[in-house]
Design a protein around this motif. Structure first.
Motif, PDB file in Angstrom:
ATOM      1  N   ILE A 191       0.834  -1.198   0.000  1.00 19.36           N
ATOM      2  CA  ILE A 191       0.000   0.000   0.000  1.00 19.36           C
ATOM      3  C   ILE A 191       0.874   1.255   0.000  1.00 19.36           C
ATOM      4  CG2 ILE A 191      -1.664   1.326   1.386  1.00 19.36           C
ATOM      5  CD1 ILE A 191      -2.750  -1.460   2.322  1.00 19.36           C
ATOM      6  N   ALA A 192       1.957   1.239   0.797  1.00 24.17           N
ATOM      7  CA  ALA A 192       2.860   2.389   0.865  1.00 24.17           C
ATOM      8  C   ALA A 192       3.557   2.632  -0.474  1.00 24.17           C
ATOM      9  CB  ALA A 192       3.896   2.181   1.971  1.00 24.17           C
ATOM     10  N   ARG A 193       3.979   1.552  -1.145  1.00 23.94           N
ATOM     11  CA  ARG A 193       4.629   1.700  -2.464  1.00 23.94           C
ATOM     12  C   ARG A 193       3.655   2.306  -3.475  1.00 23.94           C
ATOM     13  NH1 ARG A 193       7.006  -3.352  -1.157  1.00 23.94           N
ATOM     14  NH2 ARG A 193       5.350  -4.465  -2.288  1.00 23.94           N
ATOM     15  N   PHE A 194       2.419   1.842  -3.440  1.00 30.69           N
ATOM     16  CA  PHE A 194       1.392   2.396  -4.325  1.00 30.69           C
ATOM     17  C   PHE A 194       1.183   3.884  -4.046  1.00 30.69           C
ATOM     18  CE2 PHE A 194      -3.159   3.490  -4.745  1.00 30.69           C
ATOM     19  CZ  PHE A 194      -3.304   3.355  -6.120  1.00 30.69           C
ATOM     20  N   ALA A 195       1.107   4.235  -2.761  1.00 28.56           N
ATOM     21  CA  ALA A 195       0.889   5.631  -2.366  1.00 28.56           C
ATOM     22  C   ALA A 195       2.038   6.522  -2.821  1.00 28.56           C
ATOM     23  CB  ALA A 195       0.714   5.726  -0.855  1.00 28.56           C
ATOM     24  N   GLU A 196       3.295   6.036  -2.678  1.00 31.57           N
ATOM     25  CA  GLU A 196       4.463   6.819  -3.084  1.00 31.57           C
ATOM     26  C   GLU A 196       4.452   7.130  -4.579  1.00 31.57           C
ATOM     27  OE1 GLU A 196       8.471   6.160  -0.723  1.00 31.57           O
ATOM     28  OE2 GLU A 196       7.553   4.226  -1.223  1.00 31.57           O
ATOM     29  N   LEU A 197       3.922   6.212  -5.361  1.00 29.88           N
ATOM     30  CA  LEU A 197       3.887   6.407  -6.809  1.00 29.88           C
ATOM     31  C   LEU A 197       2.776   7.355  -7.243  1.00 29.88           C
ATOM     32  CD1 LEU A 197       4.455   2.734  -8.069  1.00 29.88           C
ATOM     33  CD2 LEU A 197       6.039   4.664  -8.308  1.00 29.88           C
ATOM     34  N   ILE A 198       1.593   7.224  -6.629  1.00 31.36           N
ATOM     35  CA  ILE A 198       0.399   7.918  -7.112  1.00 31.36           C
ATOM     36  C   ILE A 198       0.184   9.283  -6.467  1.00 31.36           C
ATOM     37  CG2 ILE A 198      -2.123   7.789  -7.303  1.00 31.36           C
ATOM     38  CD1 ILE A 198      -0.608   5.913  -9.179  1.00 31.36           C
ATOM     39  N   VAL A 199       0.353   9.383  -5.136  1.00 26.43           N
ATOM     40  CA  VAL A 199      -0.038  10.591  -4.407  1.00 26.43           C
ATOM     41  C   VAL A 199       0.703  11.848  -4.873  1.00 26.43           C
ATOM     42  CG1 VAL A 199      -0.045  11.706  -2.138  1.00 26.43           C
ATOM     43  CG2 VAL A 199      -0.934   9.382  -2.386  1.00 26.43           C
ATOM     44  N   PRO A 200       2.045  11.845  -4.989  1.00 26.05           N
ATOM     45  CA  PRO A 200       2.718  13.079  -5.450  1.00 26.05           C
ATOM     46  C   PRO A 200       2.247  13.515  -6.832  1.00 26.05           C
ATOM     47  CG  PRO A 200       4.301  11.553  -4.495  1.00 26.05           C
ATOM     48  CD  PRO A 200       3.018  10.791  -4.640  1.00 26.05           C
ATOM     49  N   PHE A 201       2.087  12.552  -7.740  1.00 21.94           N
ATOM     50  CA  PHE A 201       1.645  12.875  -9.101  1.00 21.94           C
ATOM     51  C   PHE A 201       0.271  13.525  -9.100  1.00 21.94           C
ATOM     52  CE2 PHE A 201      -1.217  11.259 -12.443  1.00 21.94           C
ATOM     53  CZ  PHE A 201      -0.747  11.985 -13.517  1.00 21.94           C
ATOM     54  N   MET A 202      -0.702  12.905  -8.428  1.00 19.39           N
ATOM     55  CA  MET A 202      -2.069  13.426  -8.493  1.00 19.39           C
ATOM     56  C   MET A 202      -2.198  14.746  -7.734  1.00 19.39           C
ATOM     57  SD  MET A 202      -4.290  10.892  -6.013  1.00 19.39           S
ATOM     58  CE  MET A 202      -4.276  11.079  -4.208  1.00 19.39           C
ATOM     59  N   GLY A 203      -1.433  14.900  -6.647  1.00 19.55           N
ATOM     60  CA  GLY A 203      -1.477  16.149  -5.898  1.00 19.55           C
ATOM     61  C   GLY A 203      -0.946  17.317  -6.705  1.00 19.55           C
ATOM     62  N   LEU A 204       0.220  17.123  -7.331  1.00 20.79           N
ATOM     63  CA  LEU A 204       0.827  18.192  -8.130  1.00 20.79           C
ATOM     64  C   LEU A 204      -0.030  18.540  -9.341  1.00 20.79           C
ATOM     65  CD1 LEU A 204       4.581  17.096  -8.006  1.00 20.79           C
ATOM     66  CD2 LEU A 204       3.566  19.104  -6.902  1.00 20.79           C
ATOM     67  N   ALA A 205      -0.639  17.522  -9.958  1.00 21.50           N
ATOM     68  CA  ALA A 205      -1.488  17.769 -11.126  1.00 21.50           C
ATOM     69  C   ALA A 205      -2.711  18.601 -10.743  1.00 21.50           C
ATOM     70  CB  ALA A 205      -1.929  16.438 -11.736  1.00 21.50           C
ATOM     71  N   PHE A 206      -3.294  18.314  -9.590  1.00 28.15           N
ATOM     72  CA  PHE A 206      -4.475  19.056  -9.161  1.00 28.15           C
ATOM     73  C   PHE A 206      -4.121  20.493  -8.783  1.00 28.15           C
ATOM     74  CE2 PHE A 206      -7.991  19.901  -6.020  1.00 28.15           C
ATOM     75  CZ  PHE A 206      -9.000  19.954  -6.967  1.00 28.15           C
ATOM     76  N   VAL A 207      -2.994  20.678  -8.104  1.00 30.61           N
ATOM     77  CA  VAL A 207      -2.544  22.027  -7.743  1.00 30.61           C
ATOM     78  C   VAL A 207      -2.274  22.846  -9.003  1.00 30.61           C
ATOM     79  CG1 VAL A 207      -0.666  23.355  -6.697  1.00 30.61           C
ATOM     80  CG2 VAL A 207      -1.615  21.383  -5.483  1.00 30.61           C
ATOM     81  N   ALA A 208      -1.641  22.235  -9.998  1.00 33.97           N
ATOM     82  CA  ALA A 208      -1.349  22.940 -11.260  1.00 33.97           C
ATOM     83  C   ALA A 208      -2.638  23.370 -11.961  1.00 33.97           C
ATOM     84  CB  ALA A 208      -0.528  22.035 -12.175  1.00 33.97           C
ATOM     85  N   THR A 209      -3.650  22.497 -11.923  1.00 29.68           N
ATOM     86  CA  THR A 209      -4.940  22.829 -12.542  1.00 29.68           C
ATOM     87  C   THR A 209      -5.590  24.012 -11.835  1.00 29.68           C
ATOM     88  OG1 THR A 209      -5.265  20.511 -13.155  1.00 29.68           O
ATOM     89  CG2 THR A 209      -7.216  21.922 -13.164  1.00 29.68           C
ATOM     90  N   ALA A 210      -5.561  24.000 -10.496  1.00 27.65           N
ATOM     91  CA  ALA A 210      -6.156  25.092  -9.719  1.00 27.65           C
ATOM     92  C   ALA A 210      -5.415  26.405  -9.947  1.00 27.65           C
ATOM     93  CB  ALA A 210      -6.165  24.734  -8.233  1.00 27.65           C
ATOM     94  N   LEU A 211      -4.082  26.335 -10.055  1.00 24.92           N
ATOM     95  CA  LEU A 211      -3.293  27.545 -10.320  1.00 24.92           C
ATOM     96  C   LEU A 211      -3.633  28.127 -11.685  1.00 24.92           C
ATOM     97  CD1 LEU A 211       0.221  26.562  -8.887  1.00 24.92           C
ATOM     98  CD2 LEU A 211      -1.366  28.273  -7.976  1.00 24.92           C
ATOM     99  N   LEU A 212      -3.860  27.259 -12.661  1.00 24.01           N
ATOM    100  CA  LEU A 212      -4.241  27.727 -13.991  1.00 24.01           C
ATOM    101  C   LEU A 212      -5.586  28.452 -13.941  1.00 24.01           C
ATOM    102  CD1 LEU A 212      -3.848  27.858 -17.057  1.00 24.01           C
ATOM    103  CD2 LEU A 212      -4.885  25.573 -17.212  1.00 24.01           C
ATOM    104  N   ILE A 213      -6.537  27.882 -13.201  1.00 25.57           N
ATOM    105  CA  ILE A 213      -7.853  28.523 -13.048  1.00 25.57           C
ATOM    106  C   ILE A 213      -7.699  29.871 -12.347  1.00 25.57           C
ATOM    107  CG2 ILE A 213     -10.065  28.346 -11.828  1.00 25.57           C
ATOM    108  CD1 ILE A 213      -9.937  25.310 -12.358  1.00 25.57           C
ATOM    109  N   LEU A 214      -6.818  29.904 -11.360  1.00 27.25           N
ATOM    110  CA  LEU A 214      -6.576  31.141 -10.604  1.00 27.25           C
ATOM    111  C   LEU A 214      -6.033  32.234 -11.528  1.00 27.25           C
ATOM    112  CD1 LEU A 214      -6.941  31.640  -7.509  1.00 27.25           C
ATOM    113  CD2 LEU A 214      -4.466  31.394  -7.307  1.00 27.25           C
ATOM    114  N   VAL A 215      -5.085  31.884 -12.375  1.00 23.01           N
ATOM    115  CA  VAL A 215      -4.484  32.844 -13.308  1.00 23.01           C
ATOM    116  C   VAL A 215      -5.507  33.329 -14.334  1.00 23.01           C
ATOM    117  CG1 VAL A 215      -2.776  33.118 -15.147  1.00 23.01           C
ATOM    118  CG2 VAL A 215      -2.150  31.958 -13.020  1.00 23.01           C
ATOM    119  N   LEU A 216      -6.313  32.389 -14.852  1.00 20.57           N
ATOM    120  CA  LEU A 216      -7.313  32.745 -15.863  1.00 20.57           C
ATOM    121  C   LEU A 216      -8.419  33.640 -15.299  1.00 20.57           C
ATOM    122  CD1 LEU A 216      -7.697  29.308 -17.715  1.00 20.57           C
ATOM    123  CD2 LEU A 216      -6.504  31.358 -18.529  1.00 20.57           C
TER     124      LEU A 216
END
Length: 473
Positions: free
Chosen positions: A203-228
């Motif tokens: 479970i920890a190995r799965f979390a290490e692979l997925i969590v950073p990717f999905m978190g950064l992708a969501f933050v980037a999307t929100a920042l784009l909306i903020l700029v627009l």
């Protein structure tokens, strides 16, 4: 029948009684005061501890893996559907109260994770296990209360929370692609089963692979909306603060709803004080190898979850221009908001986000409850098989259940867990303070920080072969 039992308890804990809202605010203020505003004074150190967080050992996962596992459970429907629900029921002011409970909750999360580390045990595979049931039993000497907490945990994280996450995935995919919820539930159950079969390390190995990717992708999307929508940001912030204190046209009548829904959904998202994250914290071998080091790591988890990711959802919803109805709305509101920003593509984006966010929670929730099998001497093949079977059955049921049913059951389980855990960690405050003082004194003296239990006064007893020394001065 379920509503006959669940609704009165939720009304007492979250509704008219509002016991937990007051209790969590008191606990957050208590640990903020007793730990001398640790979440603000040591805000930078919280990040610096992560430098050595990638290494673990044969007994424990790394601190980074524990953080990702904790975020796997935290980052789910609370961030996407929960924030939308808080805004729909409490207005934009609910976002402010989410921030407040997160800032206070950072100290509470620190405290409970320190205890999870201190009182951890070794299972039959010589791997670390721990959590509130363990520190209630070893630290407070209350085995019956430990059993009560563990049973509430099984009801919550073992069963109803995973059902609720599956429900959100099924709703999102049904809204976007018209996929039958039953088929979604079957796929989730099969995928989750294949991951949890390998235990905490898998479970920890799965979390290490997925969590950073999905978190950064969501933050980037929100920042784009903020700029627009940059010209609308001052108006949004003003509305949040005015609504938070009942200064909008809705007036004081909306103030209570904003506070209640902001705190309730903020707690559900960051889980500070609920007693869930100490299970991930206990599974780690921190660097430096001191219980307080893991406290800083998990405190960072509260910050990332609510002050970063929940705020991203708030940006998506509040800058969409969609009206807030005052009626319960879950992931559909977030989906509609994303569609308002990006058209049909936005619908696909949020469907993908909720699927990843919620699925990681389904998997991490399993680990929390599985940690307590050791407490009942069920940490064996038969015990794991029985627990896993019920867990997967609940995932399958949750995909087709109604939104209100699932959220109500999850709220009750979370509330009962929190009630027991807050009592325990407040009782163990002297131990938390002594450990924190020991860590910070070593840090100031420029020594290599390590934990020697013979030099720290703690309540109760520690597991015999976890820490180097068990003798007192």
């Amino acid at each position: 029948m379920m509503a006959f039992i669940v609704d009165p308890i939720n009304n007492l804990l979250w509704g008219q009684g509002q016991i937990l809202i007051y209790l969590l605010l008191i606990a957050g203020c208590w640990f903020t005061w007793r730990l001398k505003w640790v979440q603000f004074r040591h805000f930078g150190h919280m990040f610096s501890v992560m430098k050595g967080s990638m290494s673990g050992d044969s007994s424990g996962i790394s601190s980074f893996a524990a953080l990702c596992t904790g975020l796997s459970a935290r980052v789910g429907t609370g961030n996407l559907a929960g924030v939308a629900m808080a805004i729909s029921l409490g207005g934009s002011g609910a976002v402010f109260w989410m921030w407040v409970i997160a800032l206070l909750g950072m100290a509470t999360g620190f405290a409970e994770s320190v205890l999870g580390q201190l009182y951890k045990v070794r299972d039959e595979h010589r791997e670390f296990r721990g959590g509130p049931a363990y520190y209630i039993r070893a630290g407070l000497g209350k085995p019956k209360l430990a059993v009560v907490f563990a049973l509430c945990l099984f009801l919550g994280y073992g069963f109803s929370f995973s059902a609720m996450q599956a429900n959100t995935i099924a709703e999102a995919l049904n809204n976007t692609f018209a996929i039958n919820p039953l088929y979604t539930g079957l796929v989730i159950a099969v995928l989750a089963g294949s991951i949890v079969y390998g235990g905490l390390r898998s479970i920890a190995r799965f979390a290490e692979l997925i969590v950073p990717f999905m978190g950064l992708a969501f933050v980037a999307t929100a920042l784009l909306i903020l700029v627009l929508n940059i010209t609308q940001v001052p108006v949004m912030l003003l509305d949040i603060f005015q609504s938070a204190f009942g200064l909008t046209e809705a007036g004081a009548g909306a103030l209570g709803a904003a506070i209640k829904n902001g705190i309730q959904r903020g707690l559900y998202s960051n889980e500070a004080g609920a007693g869930s994250v100490p299970h991930a914290a206990a599974g780690a071998t921190p660097v430096p190898n001191h219980p307080v080091a893991q406290g800083y790591v998990q405190m960072l988890g509260v910050f990332i979850d609510t002050l970063v990711l929940c705020s991203c959802t708030a940006v998506v919803v509040l800058l969409s221009g969609l009206p807030v109805s005052g009626e319960m709305a879950g992931i559909s509101l977030t989906q509609n908001a994303m569609q308002a920003h990006f058209g049909e593509v936005g619908d696909y984006l949020i469907a993908a986000a909720i699927t990843l966010f919620a699925f990681t929670s389904v998997v991490a929730n399993y680990a929390y409850a599985e940690s307590n099998l050791h407490l009942f001497k069920l940490d064996n093949k038969a015990g794991r098989l029985g627990y896993t079977s019920v867990y997967l059955a609940m995932v399958l049921w949750g995909a087709s259940a109604t939104l209100q049913q699932v959220w109500s059951l999850a709220d009750m389980a979370l509330g009962l867990m929190t009630l027991v855990n807050i009592y325990a960690i407040i009782q163990l405050t002297p131990t938390i303070m002594n450990l924190t003082k020991d860590y910070q004194n070593q840090q100031k003296s420029a020594k290599k920080v390590h934990f020697d239990p013979s030099k720290v006064n703690y309540q109760g007893y520690l597991h015999k072969d976890v820490w180097v020394s068990q003798k007192r001065d």
